[in-house]
Scaffold this motif. Structure first.
Motif, short mmCIF file in Angstrom:
data_model
loop_
_atom_site.label_atom_id
_atom_site.label_comp_id
_atom_site.label_asym_id
_atom_site.label_seq_id
_atom_site.Cartn_x
_atom_site.Cartn_y
_atom_site.Cartn_z
N SER A 76 10.20 39.36 -2.91
CA SER A 76 9.94 40.80 -2.96
C SER A 76 9.86 41.35 -1.54
O SER A 76 9.77 40.60 -0.57
N GLU A 77 9.87 42.67 -1.45
CA GLU A 77 9.76 43.33 -0.14
C GLU A 77 8.47 42.93 0.56
O GLU A 77 8.46 42.65 1.77
N GLU A 78 7.37 42.88 -0.19
CA GLU A 78 6.07 42.54 0.40
C GLU A 78 6.06 41.08 0.90
O GLU A 78 5.55 40.81 2.00
N LYS A 161 19.42 43.18 -2.39
CA LYS A 161 18.20 43.87 -1.96
C LYS A 161 17.37 42.97 -1.06
O LYS A 161 16.78 43.43 -0.06
N CYS A 162 17.33 41.68 -1.39
CA CYS A 162 16.60 40.71 -0.58
C CYS A 162 17.18 40.66 0.83
O CYS A 162 16.44 40.63 1.83
N LEU A 163 18.51 40.66 0.95
CA LEU A 163 19.17 40.64 2.26
C LEU A 163 18.84 41.88 3.07
O LEU A 163 18.64 41.82 4.29
N ILE A 164 18.79 43.03 2.38
CA ILE A 164 18.43 44.28 3.07
C ILE A 164 17.01 44.21 3.59
O ILE A 164 16.72 44.64 4.71
N GLU A 165 16.10 43.63 2.79
CA GLU A 165 14.71 43.52 3.22
C GLU A 165 14.57 42.54 4.39
O GLU A 165 13.70 42.72 5.26
N PHE A 166 15.42 41.51 4.44
CA PHE A 166 15.43 40.61 5.60
C PHE A 166 15.72 41.40 6.87
O PHE A 166 15.03 41.27 7.89
#
Length: 421
Positions: A76-78, A161-166
């Motif tokens: 997750s983002e958090e 989305k996970c890659l973007i949050e990375f």
């Protein structure tokens, strides 16, 4: 979990294992030994420890990192944000502060903001290296399991989305320094420098080393050339010239097959030649002919500095990088101040600043020519910005002299007006 290394066909290999030396996972070993095969040995070692940090972190949180990727369970983002911030912490601090399996944003900020935060955090490069290696490994594992598969739309969106949050979390790590750099403060005080010269002389009764001549030469090479530890450790007899222009040749030979050390010596900067004094060149020649040549096993290699104690059957073998560290640890204890090859490199630049100004006046060199000389002597590329770091002291001194001069002028002017009044 721990990083292990071993020699295979003349190349040092790295892996991460459990306490019984069983590899933690075949993909970790493949990543370090195959995926990163084109990297320098020291780089692979560093990335192994960066990856170890990530696995220790997620194991503490009871997260099966590789299993979750295989099962298409993404962060997750958090979770990503907290990991990015945790990369700033020393591993020992992070482990000691973990009461439970989850650390919150608030707890993390409190831990970083204590009275002495520099004791809790690592350098910017270390923290970002940990995060970057983790992300690179994460993508590698995903591609190994799912690279050729057509994923369900929802899972593909979750991964994207996970890659973007990375990327977002990496940018949010910011910039920081562990300590304030005072340009007026010498990296190595002059009095300690002269004490170092005294206690490392082979003839000095303050020299407590077993290998007195060898260690004196090692320290003098660092002092006269400003070389890095790896460059000195990989010096060969054919790299030392005792002629009309005494010098040592610094080469770049990654994964040198003649280097049988587990941790091979490596040269970080480009190949170049460093002048040395005639006295030092003569002493190195004496060491090679009169001391080194009489030790067993020295005929099997050409490295200049060798082990002079038969510890673990290493007599006459190339001096290990760990032994170089031990030399400096002993010197640090004797001088009651930290001394490392890197600190001597800074000291070399301080001395260079004084000497180059005198030379520049004699040869009418401009500022660019002076910095080009510095870059060549240090083995930097022509486009390197490293020289700017070493100019801080000189610029700070000139700025101070300017301000003091202006203050004297103002004081003199005020004094003259008061006298006239």
């Amino acid at each position: 979990m721990k990083v292990i290394s071993y020699n295979n066909n003349g190349k040092t290999r790295y892996s991460i294992s459990n306490d019984k030396y069983i590899p933690a996972h075949h993909l970790i070993t493949y990543y370090l030994q195959v995926q990163l095969a084109n990297k320098a040995t020291n780089t692979i070692e560093r990335k192994a420890y960066e990856l170890l940090f990530a696995f220790k972190y997620f194991n503490k949180k009871k997260v099966n990192l590789i299993g979750d990727i295989e099962g298409l369970k993404f962060f997750s983002e958090e979770e990503i944000s907290i990991f990015a911030k945790s990369c700033k912490l020393k591993l020992s601090t992070l482990e000691s502060e973990y009461v439970g399996s989850i650390i919150s944003e608030v707890a993390l900020r409190n831990l970083m903001a204590r009275n002495q935060p520099t004791k809790n955090i690592v350098d910017e490069g270390t923290a970002k290296g940990r995060f970057d290696t983790f992300v690179h490994f994460y993508k590698f594992v995903f591609n190994r399991y799912h690279g050729r598969a057509l994923l369900p739309l929802q899972k593909q969106e979750e991964y994207n989305k996970c890659l973007i949050e990375f990327t977002t979390s990496r940018k949010s790590m910011g910039r920081w320094k562990k300590s304030f750099s005072d340009p007026f403060k010498s990296y190595f005080p002059d009095e300690k420098y002269f004490e170092l010269l005294e206690i490392t002389q082979a003839s000095s009764n303050k020299n407590s080393f077993y290998s007195k001549v060898r260690n004196e030469l090692i320290i003098k090479i660092f002092i006269e050339t400003g070389l890095r530890r790896g460059a000195v450790a990989k010096l060969k007899i054919s790299d030392v010239f005792n002629d009309r222009q005494p010098r040592v040749r610094v080469t770049r030979t990654p994964d040198d097959i003649t280097d049988k050390r587990r941790n091979k010596a490596a040269q970080k900067t480009r190949a170049h030649v460093s002048p040395i004094s005639a006295e030092l060149a003569a002493k190195i020649e004496y060491y090679i002919k009169e001391i080194r040549s009489k030790l067993p096993n020295t005929h099997t290699h050409e490295f200049v500095f060798v082990t002079e104690k038969d510890s673990r059957n290493t007599l006459g073998q190339p001096l290990s990088l760990r032994s170089y560290n031990q030399i400096f640890e002993k010197l640090s204890d004797a001088l009651s101040i930290e001394v490392t090859p890197h600190i001597l490199r800074h000291k070399w630049n301080e001395i260079f600043d004084v000497n180059i100004d005198t030379l520049a006046k004699e040869l009418n060199l401009d500022s660019q020519a002076k910095e080009d000389i510095r870059k060549y002597a240090m083995g930097w590329s022509v486009n390197s910005a490293m020289a700017d770091i070493y100019n801080n002291f000189r610029l700070a001194v000139k700025t101070r002299e300017h301000h003091l001069s202006r203050q004297r002028e103002l004081s003199s002017s005020i004094g003259s007006r008061n006298t006239a009044g």
